[in-house]
Design an enzyme around this catalytic site. Structure first.
Site, PDB file in Angstrom:
ATOM      1  N   GLU A 155       2.750  -1.509 -12.003  1.00 20.97           N
ATOM      2  CA  GLU A 155       1.920  -2.339 -11.124  1.00 20.97           C
ATOM      3  C   GLU A 155       1.183  -3.432 -11.889  1.00 20.97           C
ATOM      4  O   GLU A 155       0.632  -3.192 -12.963  1.00 20.97           O
ATOM      5  CB  GLU A 155       0.899  -1.446 -10.402  1.00 20.97           C
ATOM      6  CG  GLU A 155       0.013  -2.191  -9.420  1.00 20.97           C
ATOM      7  CD  GLU A 155      -0.897  -1.271  -8.617  1.00 20.97           C
ATOM      8  OE1 GLU A 155      -1.530  -1.765  -7.669  1.00 20.97           O
ATOM      9  OE2 GLU A 155      -0.966  -0.067  -8.934  1.00 20.97           O
ATOM     10  N   GLU A 256      -3.927  -0.138   1.094  1.00 24.60           N
ATOM     11  CA  GLU A 256      -4.831   0.176  -0.010  1.00 24.60           C
ATOM     12  C   GLU A 256      -6.034  -0.771   0.083  1.00 24.60           C
ATOM     13  O   GLU A 256      -6.319  -1.530  -0.832  1.00 24.60           O
ATOM     14  CB  GLU A 256      -4.101   0.031  -1.353  1.00 24.60           C
ATOM     15  CG  GLU A 256      -4.822   0.754  -2.485  1.00 24.60           C
ATOM     16  CD  GLU A 256      -4.191   0.507  -3.841  1.00 24.60           C
ATOM     17  OE1 GLU A 256      -4.079   1.470  -4.613  1.00 24.60           O
ATOM     18  OE2 GLU A 256      -3.834  -0.642  -4.141  1.00 24.60           O
TER      19      GLU A 256
END
Length: 273
Positions: A155, A256
């Protein structure tokens, strides 16, 4: 096309955090979700007692939701840390101790995506030394993921909020994905495309989607500014997800984002039921 055509899962480490961990899967199910994802839930322990793992597994199973993503141990997150795998010494050892624990827990729930946060730069340590350690640990993680039929996610975070994290662009994260795949020959490392983080970095989101959709294993969203629900900021998230869809991405989209000053159950009014 639009939000109604996407598969959304809810991140239980940023939403429903007003509830105890074991109550969150059922709360997500009650809100209409069939799938959830988690940061590593035991911030202080890469190797929690089996009873704790069993209790969380039961909570997920009893709620009737699918665990679709799990982070490896990442240090104090939430908190100042952004991963452990490139931190020499004790943190790297903690990451290694966690690999089989996290993979085993994921396998027990049919979870096929494991996210490995890279870790912050350490003052006084040569970045090349950290990168070499990171590659060693990511190779171990990729092999563990492969053993359970899972992908390994890498990520990119954002520079304003994570100034010591070295992967703060899509090309930087994809470069690590390529190194891991070249080293293992497994091809199971993938880019985690978080549209909030990329936007905070000032990246051209349509261009990033065009270039990297085929290498993307998971997508996460929040609006910007504020990291709130879609519609609370100015990102054209519906259009961006449509573009991802047309580029061939058909996986889950992780929610998220922060619920704001309201209960998490009320933070989904933007979402077609």
């Amino acid at each position: 096309m639009g939000f109604a055509d996407q598969r959304f899962n809810v991140n239980l480490s940023i939403l429903f955090t007003e509830l105890p961990l074991l109550e969150r899967p059922a709360a997500a199910a009650a809100a209409g979700f069939t799938a959830v994802e988690l940061w590593w839930p035991w911030v202080d322990s890469p190797t929690p007692d089996q009873s704790e793992l069993d209790a969380l597994r039961k909570a997920v199973e009893d709620a009737g939701v699918q665990l679709t993503g799990l982070n490896f141990y990442a240090g104090r997150l939430p908190g100042p840390d952004r991963g452990a795998l490139s931190i020499p010494g004790e943190e790297s050892e903690r990451f290694r101790a966690n690999i089989d624990v996290a993979a085993g827990f994921a396998a027990s729930l049919g979870c096929t995506a494991l996210n490995a946060l890279y870790g912050n730069r350490v003052q006084g340590v040569d970045p090349a030394e950290q990168d070499a350690l990171a590659l060693e640990n990511l190779v171990l993680a990729a092999r563990a993921a492969d053993r359970i039929g899972a992908i390994l996610l890498i990520e990119a975070l954002n520079q304003p909020e994570s100034p010591a994290y070295p992967l703060v662009s899509a090309p930087a994260a994809v470069g690590v994905v390529d190194k891991v795949n070249d080293t293992t020959g497994l091809g199971n490392a993938r880019f985690l495309m978080d549209l909030y983080h990329l936007s905070m970095n000032g990246e051209d989101l349509p261009q990033a989607i065009e270039r990297y959709a085929a290498r993307t294993g998971h997508v996460q969203i929040a609006d910007n500014p504020g990291r709130g629900a879609p519609g609370t900021g100015s990102l054209p998230l519906e259009d961006l997800l449509d573009q991802l869809n047309k580029a061939g991405y058909d996986g889950w989209v992780g929610l998220e984002y922060k619920p704001g000053d309201r209960p998490s159950a009320e933070a989904f009014d933007w979402l077609p039921r």
